[in-house]
Every structure is written in C-alpha cells, then in structure tokens.
Scaffold this motif. Structure first.
Motif, PDB file in Angstrom:
ATOM      1  N   THR A 260       0.868  -1.178   0.000  1.00 36.22           N
ATOM      2  CA  THR A 260       0.000   0.000   0.000  1.00 36.22           C
ATOM      3  C   THR A 260       0.902   1.224   0.000  1.00 36.22           C
ATOM      4  OG1 THR A 260      -0.118  -0.086   2.417  1.00 36.22           O
ATOM      5  CG2 THR A 260      -1.905  -1.128   1.185  1.00 36.22           C
ATOM      6  N   TYR A 261       0.454   2.285  -0.645  1.00 37.52           N
ATOM      7  CA  TYR A 261       1.288   3.459  -0.838  1.00 37.52           C
ATOM      8  C   TYR A 261       0.597   4.692  -0.268  1.00 37.52           C
ATOM      9  CZ  TYR A 261       3.413   0.387  -4.312  1.00 37.52           C
ATOM     10  OH  TYR A 261       3.998  -0.660  -4.942  1.00 37.52           O
ATOM     11  N   CYS A 262       1.402   5.524   0.365  1.00 42.95           N
ATOM     12  CA  CYS A 262       0.878   6.832   0.750  1.00 42.95           C
ATOM     13  C   CYS A 262       1.042   7.775  -0.444  1.00 42.95           C
ATOM     14  CB  CYS A 262       1.610   7.371   1.976  1.00 42.95           C
ATOM     15  SG  CYS A 262       3.373   7.648   1.714  1.00 42.95           S
ATOM     16  N   LYS A 281      -2.790   2.901  -5.022  1.00 43.38           N
ATOM     17  CA  LYS A 281      -2.524   2.943  -3.585  1.00 43.38           C
ATOM     18  C   LYS A 281      -2.499   1.555  -2.952  1.00 43.38           C
ATOM     19  CE  LYS A 281      -4.319   7.608  -2.855  1.00 43.38           C
ATOM     20  NZ  LYS A 281      -5.292   8.448  -2.117  1.00 43.38           N
ATOM     21  N   THR A 282      -3.118   0.586  -3.595  1.00 39.80           N
ATOM     22  CA  THR A 282      -3.059  -0.806  -3.122  1.00 39.80           C
ATOM     23  C   THR A 282      -2.650  -1.681  -4.294  1.00 39.80           C
ATOM     24  OG1 THR A 282      -4.830  -0.400  -1.528  1.00 39.80           O
ATOM     25  CG2 THR A 282      -4.308  -2.697  -2.020  1.00 39.80           C
ATOM     26  N   LEU A 303      -7.196   2.144  -6.568  1.00 34.83           N
ATOM     27  CA  LEU A 303      -6.845   3.556  -6.427  1.00 34.83           C
ATOM     28  C   LEU A 303      -7.031   4.051  -5.005  1.00 34.83           C
ATOM     29  CD1 LEU A 303      -8.458   4.903  -9.721  1.00 34.83           C
ATOM     30  CD2 LEU A 303      -6.162   3.996  -9.338  1.00 34.83           C
ATOM     31  N   GLU A 304      -7.552   3.190  -4.118  1.00 36.71           N
ATOM     32  CA  GLU A 304      -7.705   3.520  -2.709  1.00 36.71           C
ATOM     33  C   GLU A 304      -6.922   2.505  -1.877  1.00 36.71           C
ATOM     34  OE1 GLU A 304      -9.183   6.180  -1.721  1.00 36.71           O
ATOM     35  OE2 GLU A 304     -10.042   6.752  -3.664  1.00 36.71           O
ATOM     36  N   VAL A 305      -6.651   2.878  -0.612  1.00 35.02           N
ATOM     37  CA  VAL A 305      -6.021   1.936   0.308  1.00 35.02           C
ATOM     38  C   VAL A 305      -7.099   0.960   0.774  1.00 35.02           C
ATOM     39  CG1 VAL A 305      -4.828   1.639   2.502  1.00 35.02           C
ATOM     40  CG2 VAL A 305      -4.286   3.600   1.043  1.00 35.02           C
TER      41      VAL A 305
END
Length: 504
Positions: A260-262, A281-282, A303-305
């Motif tokens: 997962t990315y900030c 993001k995931t 595109l979301e966590v």
C-alpha cells in the motif's frame, strides 16, 4: 469489702454474690500468678472444681511456647491488659477466650475476667470460610461468565469471518466457473485473457487487473490481458523488462507482494508514465505457478487503500493458480495437437509408403498368458492377407491361421525359439489367402521383453511370392537344360556379354 483492708478478700456477702453470679469466668491471682479465688463460671470454663483450680498457676493452662514470665511482668507493669488467649484445659481441649485483666485491683491481688468465645470464633472462622467460598464462587462464576462472553464474542467473530470466507469461496467458485466457461468457449487462451481479467476485476472489485506472462528467453513480462490500464495500441501486447516491474521481482523470488502506498511514496511498480498517472494505492502481485515453474503473474491494483485479508489473498492465489493451470493445459493441448498432426502426417506417409511397397510393418505382442495381438500393423497387411486392418487388429488369429498346413510346424518352432532366447525372428513360409491364393512371406523382426513380462516383436513382413516363383522357374529351366545336356552328344554352353564389353 473495703479496699483499705490489709487482708484483701471477697468475704463480704454482696461482693461474693456478685462474684459468684457473674456469667463470665472471674479468677483472682496472687503476685506469683497462682489462683487464690475463682467463681463457678471459671470452674466450668476450666473444667475443674474450685479445689482443683485453686493454687494452680496461669502458666499451667497456657499453650506450649507461651512465655508466662515475660507476659506476667508486662501485665503487672501496664496494670491493664485485654486480648484473646488460647486456654488449654486439663483434658487437652483448647478454648479461645477473650480476657480483661486488672493488676492490683486489691493489694497483691490481680483480677482476670474470661469469656469463652470459642463458638463465636468458630462461627467467625466458618463465616470467613463461607465468605471466602462465596467470593471464590462469585469469582469463578464471574470468570466463567467472562469466559463464556469471550467465547461468545470469539464465536461471533469466527462466524463473521466464516461468513466472509464463505462469501469469498462462493465468489471464488463462481469466478473459476466463469473463467472455465470463458476458456472453453474460445479456440485459444490468448483470446480469452481479456475476458478473464474483466471477470476477475468485476468479482474482486479491483479496477486494475493484469495477467503477465514471463518470457524467460527475452527476460520480458508480457501483458496478455489488462483491465484499467490505458494502451496506445490495444492490438499489440505490451512488453516490459523484468527488471523494471514488481512482477519481475515476484517471478524471480516466487513470493507474492502486497503493498500500500501513501500519497508521497514512490512506486517501484510504476515502470512508465501511464501507471504513474493512475495513482495506485493498493497493489497485489501473485505468481502464477504450475508445480515448480512460474508462468507469469496476476496483479490487482486499487486507487484507494484497501484492507487485504488473508481469505482474500487465498482467493487471489487460487485465481492465479487456476489461470496458471489453464495456461499450462492450453500449452499442453497445443503441443499435443501439433504432435498429433505430425503423427497423422507420419502415419499417412507410412501408410502410403506401405501400400506402394510389398512390406507390412508390424508390432506383434505375446502376453504372459500366451495371448497374441497386433499392437501395430501397417496398411500393406490388407494387400498381403486380403483382410481389413480393423479385423487384423481385433483378432490376430485371422492372419496366423493363414499359414500353409505344411509350414505350420516350422513357423511355430521358429516363433518359440525366438521367444525363448529373444533371438531375431527370420523365417520364410507360405500362406493361403481368403481368395485361395498361395503366397510366400518373409518376416524379419527383433523381439523385446517388456516390464510386464510380455514379448513384443518389431519387424517387417514381405511378400516374396514373385521371387519364389522366379526361383522355381529358374530351377525348372536349369533342370530341363540338365536333362537335355544329358541326352545330347555334344557340348551345350551359354554365352553372355556384359554392358561394359566383357564376355563369358
């Protein structure tokens, strides 16, 4: 009674009556601690008569280890004392007493008032025991209730997890069935990849899905099916060097990756500007593995966590492994199809060759129980034996029974000898075909013993009838010339000129 009496006593009637009527034990001791007067309650408490009790010391009724001298000295110094005392009676029983003592209440006389509190103490002890038991039971019940509550909470969690896992399993089965249907409905897996990623994306709710095949020779990852990744030319397969993508790391290590990315973190999987602009993001990348071979990867991105649970990962692994099995199956089917086509071409060529040449290629097998059958027989057998190939393959005896009656013994002996010592089978014999033709055959084959004990002969049978007829004609002509020469009075000779000019 006068406190100023030089000889202290309780001789006056009122004092004696009070002394005797007291319900508590009252004892008067001298300075040495010997009892000089006791009331009836004291006799009852000590279990002794007045005569037996008078003259006895306080220490006579103290428990073992009691330091009477120290206690008596302290008492006389303090002049007042209160407390509890373990009274040891003459019969050995012990009574717990509560005492109040006053030193020199009369000159050189010391008063002790004792009250038997044994039953009260026992009641207190029992009450304390019951209280502790109650507290223990309450604690145990509380712990049991807490345990039950914990188990219920765990059961609720387990049921929720089971429901989640069951839903995932149902989705997994539905997805696998749908993928299987997609794979069966298309002639090649290459054309099915796009439909498969669409199905996986719809089921997992991940908007970005990619199937990448690993090209070991070129060290490239080929994007054979994508969802949510813009492509400049949809008709071409996107290829990315293994070193520039996380999927290459997965192929190299065989381990899945979940990241997962900030918003500020750089993404190693962003190998080009297109993916960088997607804002992933995931990211999940799973190896598609068949036995020990990694065929590629299945990647899912959001595109979301998004929380990634263990059951979901298990589901994704199943999808990846199933796609790998489809790829492996399709590759195997393609190889088998090519091999089958090659074999059919070879068989066609062999049949054509066999029909043109007077020779039958065959493999005949003798089982351990003696049963004989043709494992393979070429098309020439139909011409030689005048029997269909299907019948020959079904029943070898239709060929073997054509052997001429005069040649059966020799044929059988040659077969037995070859089977016994696994020597080459070389034999010439005659057969009679269904049309009544007499044919000469020559067989040459090499036997081989198989692991199950059967013997297989690999060889060729030739129709040598014309050669045998020619040999018979030559022999007949030679015989005729011999007879003529024997009857002619002269020399008969044969003159031959060769193409190179030589004569003989």
């Amino acid at each position: 009674m006068s406190l100023h009496n030089p000889t202290p006593s309780l001789n006056d009637r009122s004092s004696r009556m009070l002394f005797e009527a007291a319900i508590d034990a009252m004892l008067i001791a001298d300075d040495a601690g010997r009892y000089v007067d006791v009331n009836s309650a004291a006799c009852k408490l000590f279990g002794l008569s007045r005569e037996q009790l008078l003259g006895r010391q306080i220490s006579d009724f103290a428990p073992p280890g009691f330091d009477f001298n120290q206690a008596w000295e302290t008492f006389q110094h303090q002049e007042q004392s209160r407390g509890e005392f373990q009274l040891v009676r003459s019969d050995g029983t012990i009574r717990t007493v509560e005492f109040a003592a006053t030193a020199n209440f009369l000159p050189h006389r010391h008063l002790s008032v004792l009250r038997d509190i044994t039953e009260r103490k026992q009641a207190e002890i029992e009450n304390h025991r019951l209280q502790q038991e109650l507290e223990q039971r309450v604690q145990e019940r509380t712990q049991a209730l807490e345990q039950i509550n914990a188990e219920l909470r765990q059961e609720v969690r387990d049921r929720r997890l089971a429901e989640i896992e069951l839903n995932i399993r149902n989705n997994e089965l539905q997805t696998l069935c749908q993928i299987s249907k997609i794979a069966l409905d298309v002639p090649s897996l290459q054309s099915a990849f796009q439909d498969i990623v669409e199905e996986i994306s719809a089921t997992t709710q991940y908007p970005i899905v990619a199937i990448e095949l690993y090209d070991a020779a070129k060290q490239m990852m080929q994007f054979v099916g994508t969802k949510g990744i813009p492509s400049a030319d949809p008709s071409t397969i996107l290829e990315v060097p293994v070193s520039q993508t996380l999927s290459g790391t997965v192929v190299a290590t065989g381990q899945l990756i979940v990241k997962t990315y900030c918003s500020t973190e750089s993404k190693n999987c962003d190998f080009n500007q297109t993916l960088s602009q997607l804002g992933i993001k995931t990211f999940i990348c799973i190896p598609m593995q068949m036995e020990q071979t990694i065929l590629g990867t299945l990647s899912l991105a959001h595109l979301e966590v998004v929380p990634v649970s263990d059951p979901f990962l298990t589901w994704c692994k199943s999808l990846a492994n199933y796609v790998a099995s489809l790829i492996n199956r399709k590759q195997t089917e393609d190889q088998l199809r090519l091999q089958s086509e090659t074999l059919q071409k070879s068989q066609h060529w062999l049949n054509q060759f066999s029909r043109q040449a007077p020779a039958n290629l065959y493999t005949i097998v003798q089982n351990p129980d003696g049963y004989v059958w043709f494992e393979y027989v070429s098309a020439a057998a139909e011409i030689i034996h005048e029997i269909s190939l299907d019948l020959i393959k079904h029943d070898a005896s239709v060929v073997l029974n054509q052997t001429h009656l005069d040649d059966q013994a020799g044929y059988t002996e040659a077969c037995i000898r070859s089977a016994q010592d696994l020597s080459p089978f070389l034999h010439e014999w005659r057969i009679v075909t269904p049309s009544g033709k007499l044919k000469w055959l020559r067989a040459a084959s090499q036997p081989e013993r198989r692991s199950n004990g059967a013997i297989a002969w690999y060889g060729v049978v030739q129709d040598i009838t014309e050669r045998k007829l020619a040999e018979a004609a030559v022999w007949k002509q030679d015989e005729m010339l011999r007879k003529i020469s024997e009857q002619t009075p002269g020399m008969i000779y044969q003159f031959r000129r060769y193409p190179d000019g030589r004569t003989c």
